[in-house]
Design a protein around this motif. Structure first.
Motif, PDB file in Angstrom:
ATOM      1  N   ASP A 179       0.833  -1.211   0.000  1.00  0.00           N
ATOM      2  CA  ASP A 179       0.000   0.000   0.000  1.00  0.00           C
ATOM      3  C   ASP A 179       0.862   1.253   0.000  1.00  0.00           C
ATOM      4  N   HIS A 180       0.403   2.295  -0.683  1.00  0.00           N
ATOM      5  CA  HIS A 180       1.010   3.611  -0.538  1.00  0.00           C
ATOM      6  C   HIS A 180       0.392   4.277   0.689  1.00  0.00           C
ATOM      7  N   VAL A 181       1.242   4.819   1.549  1.00  0.00           N
ATOM      8  CA  VAL A 181       0.786   5.389   2.811  1.00  0.00           C
ATOM      9  C   VAL A 181       1.328   6.806   2.972  1.00  0.00           C
ATOM     10  N   ILE A 182       0.682   7.554   3.851  1.00  0.00           N
ATOM     11  CA  ILE A 182       1.166   8.871   4.239  1.00  0.00           C
ATOM     12  C   ILE A 182       2.047   8.716   5.467  1.00  0.00           C
ATOM     13  N   ILE A 183       3.295   9.173   5.386  1.00  0.00           N
ATOM     14  CA  ILE A 183       4.211   9.139   6.535  1.00  0.00           C
ATOM     15  C   ILE A 183       4.178  10.505   7.196  1.00  0.00           C
ATOM     16  N   VAL A 184       3.820  10.530   8.471  1.00  0.00           N
ATOM     17  CA  VAL A 184       3.770  11.781   9.226  1.00  0.00           C
ATOM     18  C   VAL A 184       4.924  11.784  10.213  1.00  0.00           C
ATOM     19  N   ALA A 185       5.820  12.751  10.072  1.00  0.00           N
ATOM     20  CA  ALA A 185       6.909  12.944  11.039  1.00  0.00           C
ATOM     21  C   ALA A 185       6.469  14.063  11.976  1.00  0.00           C
ATOM     22  N   ARG A 186       6.357  13.737  13.277  1.00  0.00           N
ATOM     23  CA  ARG A 186       5.751  14.689  14.208  1.00  0.00           C
ATOM     24  C   ARG A 186       6.692  15.031  15.362  1.00  0.00           C
ATOM     25  N   SER A 187       6.666  16.309  15.747  1.00  0.00           N
ATOM     26  CA  SER A 187       7.363  16.775  16.947  1.00  0.00           C
ATOM     27  C   SER A 187       6.465  17.809  17.619  1.00  0.00           C
ATOM     28  N   VAL A 192       5.432  17.020   9.510  1.00  0.00           N
ATOM     29  CA  VAL A 192       5.769  17.037   8.090  1.00  0.00           C
ATOM     30  C   VAL A 192       5.304  15.716   7.488  1.00  0.00           C
ATOM     31  N   SER A 193       4.684  15.778   6.303  1.00  0.00           N
ATOM     32  CA  SER A 193       4.164  14.567   5.670  1.00  0.00           C
ATOM     33  C   SER A 193       4.927  14.238   4.395  1.00  0.00           C
ATOM     34  N   SER A 194       5.018  12.954   4.118  1.00  0.00           N
ATOM     35  CA  SER A 194       5.612  12.481   2.866  1.00  0.00           C
ATOM     36  C   SER A 194       4.911  11.179   2.491  1.00  0.00           C
ATOM     37  N   ARG A 195       5.230  10.671   1.308  1.00  0.00           N
ATOM     38  CA  ARG A 195       4.580   9.446   0.852  1.00  0.00           C
ATOM     39  C   ARG A 195       5.548   8.270   0.972  1.00  0.00           C
ATOM     40  N   GLY A 196       4.969   7.104   1.228  1.00  0.00           N
ATOM     41  CA  GLY A 196       5.798   5.916   1.359  1.00  0.00           C
ATOM     42  C   GLY A 196       5.059   4.672   0.916  1.00  0.00           C
ATOM     43  N   SER A 215      13.060   9.615  -0.446  1.00  0.00           N
ATOM     44  CA  SER A 215      14.463   9.397  -0.060  1.00  0.00           C
ATOM     45  C   SER A 215      14.924   7.964  -0.279  1.00  0.00           C
ATOM     46  N   GLU A 216      13.974   7.033  -0.527  1.00  0.00           N
ATOM     47  CA  GLU A 216      14.266   5.604  -0.691  1.00  0.00           C
ATOM     48  C   GLU A 216      14.766   4.955   0.611  1.00  0.00           C
ATOM     49  N   ARG A 217      14.694   5.681   1.713  1.00  0.00           N
ATOM     50  CA  ARG A 217      15.105   5.116   3.012  1.00  0.00           C
ATOM     51  C   ARG A 217      13.993   4.227   3.553  1.00  0.00           C
ATOM     52  N   THR A 218      14.403   3.152   4.261  1.00  0.00           N
ATOM     53  CA  THR A 218      13.434   2.272   4.935  1.00  0.00           C
ATOM     54  C   THR A 218      13.411   2.616   6.415  1.00  0.00           C
ATOM     55  N   ILE A 219      12.228   2.849   6.934  1.00  0.00           N
ATOM     56  CA  ILE A 219      12.071   3.255   8.335  1.00  0.00           C
ATOM     57  C   ILE A 219      11.023   2.378   9.009  1.00  0.00           C
ATOM     58  N   ARG A 220      10.995   2.453  10.336  1.00  0.00           N
ATOM     59  CA  ARG A 220       9.929   1.809  11.113  1.00  0.00           C
ATOM     60  C   ARG A 220       8.971   2.894  11.586  1.00  0.00           C
ATOM     61  N   ALA A 221       7.694   2.676  11.390  1.00  0.00           N
ATOM     62  CA  ALA A 221       6.699   3.677  11.761  1.00  0.00           C
ATOM     63  C   ALA A 221       5.525   3.006  12.463  1.00  0.00           C
ATOM     64  N   ASN A 222       4.801   3.785  13.255  1.00  0.00           N
ATOM     65  CA  ASN A 222       3.608   3.293  13.938  1.00  0.00           C
ATOM     66  C   ASN A 222       2.377   3.555  13.082  1.00  0.00           C
ATOM     67  N   PRO A 226      -5.924   3.849   8.957  1.00  0.00           N
ATOM     68  CA  PRO A 226      -5.785   3.229   7.642  1.00  0.00           C
ATOM     69  C   PRO A 226      -5.032   4.137   6.671  1.00  0.00           C
ATOM     70  N   GLY A 227      -3.922   3.628   6.134  1.00  0.00           N
ATOM     71  CA  GLY A 227      -3.138   4.394   5.163  1.00  0.00           C
ATOM     72  C   GLY A 227      -2.265   5.472   5.750  1.00  0.00           C
ATOM     73  N   ARG A 228      -2.149   5.531   7.094  1.00  0.00           N
ATOM     74  CA  ARG A 228      -1.322   6.589   7.709  1.00  0.00           C
ATOM     75  C   ARG A 228      -0.412   5.986   8.773  1.00  0.00           C
ATOM     76  N   VAL A 229       0.857   6.403   8.717  1.00  0.00           N
ATOM     77  CA  VAL A 229       1.826   5.953   9.721  1.00  0.00           C
ATOM     78  C   VAL A 229       2.541   7.183  10.280  1.00  0.00           C
ATOM     79  N   GLU A 230       3.156   7.003  11.445  1.00  0.00           N
ATOM     80  CA  GLU A 230       3.774   8.160  12.102  1.00  0.00           C
ATOM     81  C   GLU A 230       5.125   7.765  12.675  1.00  0.00           C
ATOM     82  N   ILE A 231       6.073   8.722  12.591  1.00  0.00           N
ATOM     83  CA  ILE A 231       7.381   8.546  13.204  1.00  0.00           C
ATOM     84  C   ILE A 231       7.694   9.804  14.012  1.00  0.00           C
ATOM     85  N   PRO A 232       8.430   9.686  15.108  1.00  0.00           N
ATOM     86  CA  PRO A 232       8.820  10.879  15.854  1.00  0.00           C
ATOM     87  C   PRO A 232       9.965  11.599  15.145  1.00  0.00           C
ATOM     88  N   MET A 233      10.001  12.920  15.247  1.00  0.00           N
ATOM     89  CA  MET A 233      11.096  13.708  14.656  1.00  0.00           C
ATOM     90  C   MET A 233      12.227  13.844  15.674  1.00  0.00           C
TER      91      MET A 233
END
Length: 233
Positions: A179-187, A192-196, A215-222, A226-233
């Motif tokens: 799935d294509h998801v929205i990556i939300v980096a939050r502080s 800031v949002s990006s696609r993944g 960026s082609e980087r692989t990350i771990r996100a929560n 549906p369709g949205r994940v989040e990572i801390p900044m």
């Protein structure tokens, strides 16, 4: 002679006083019943009916007299067993404690399957009904409201009339692999949002590996929706 009789009488009286200065089985039973009555009253306000018996005690039991009220508390979870352990304790000058095993039945509404349910089905209102059951007879817990489990996936086959327990259900995947998801980096309040792209499937609250398409980087996100994940900044 009178002195001897008086001394003997005083000695008998003193012995009787010592013998009576005990905490009896009946006093322990009464303390346990008062505690259970209070527990039943608390649960009645939450919509549950509690029936109970204090449990067996040897009537010959006699412990040191307690100079304060006996303290009673559960040492076993009454929601996980119909025979939870009770600790009865004296916290006075001559402290002691003992355990009593009462019978406690907690009657309340719970979800029961109206028909045979197959593994992989999504739970819905037509599949369950609410019945009054002894909810603590199941060591695996129970489900009370459909809103808590609506849409969850059946993990294994369930027979009609079976109590629905949490371990029978799993949250549906909010993200599927690919799935294509929205990556939300939050502080704090800044984000800031990006696609993944999700590299695995996961439910809300679980972690998933995601590839950032920019960026082609692989990350771990929560997974947060549906369709949205989040990572801390």
């Amino acid at each position: 002679m009178r002195t001897t009789i008086l001394a003997t009488t005083l000695a008998i009286s003193a012995f009787s006083g010592i013998a009576s200065a005990q905490t009896t089985a009946e006093q322990i039973r009464a303390a346990a019943l008062r505690f259970l009555d209070g527990f039943a009253s608390e649960q009645a306000s939450e919509g549950y009916r509690v029936s109970y018996e204090a449990g067996q005690l040897d009537d010959r039991l006699a412990l040191a007299q307690c100079d304060s009220d006996l303290h009673v508390q559960f040492s076993g979870d009454p929601w996980e067993s119909t025979h939870p352990s009770l600790q009865v304790a004296c916290e006075g000058k001559r402290p002691w404690r003992m355990f009593v095993t009462p019978e406690v039945n907690i009657h309340g509404p719970a979800l029961v399957a109206t028909r045979a349910l197959a593994r992989g089905e999504s739970l819905s209102a037509s599949m369950v009904t609410t019945q009054s059951v002894v909810v603590n007879a199941s060591r695996r817990g129970f489900t009370r409201q459909l809103s808590d489990v609506n849409g969850m996936e059946i993990r294994r086959a369930i027979n009609a009339g079976t109590l629905i327990t949490p371990d029978m259900l799993s949250a549906p995947n909010a993200v599927e692999r690919g799935d294509h998801v929205i990556i939300v980096a939050r502080s704090g309040t800044f984000s800031v949002s990006s696609r993944g792209e999700a590299l695995a499937s996961a439910a809300v609250g679980e972690q998933v590996r995601v590839r950032n398409l920019r960026s082609e980087r692989t990350i771990r996100a929560n997974v947060i929706a549906p369709g949205r994940v989040e990572i801390p900044m």
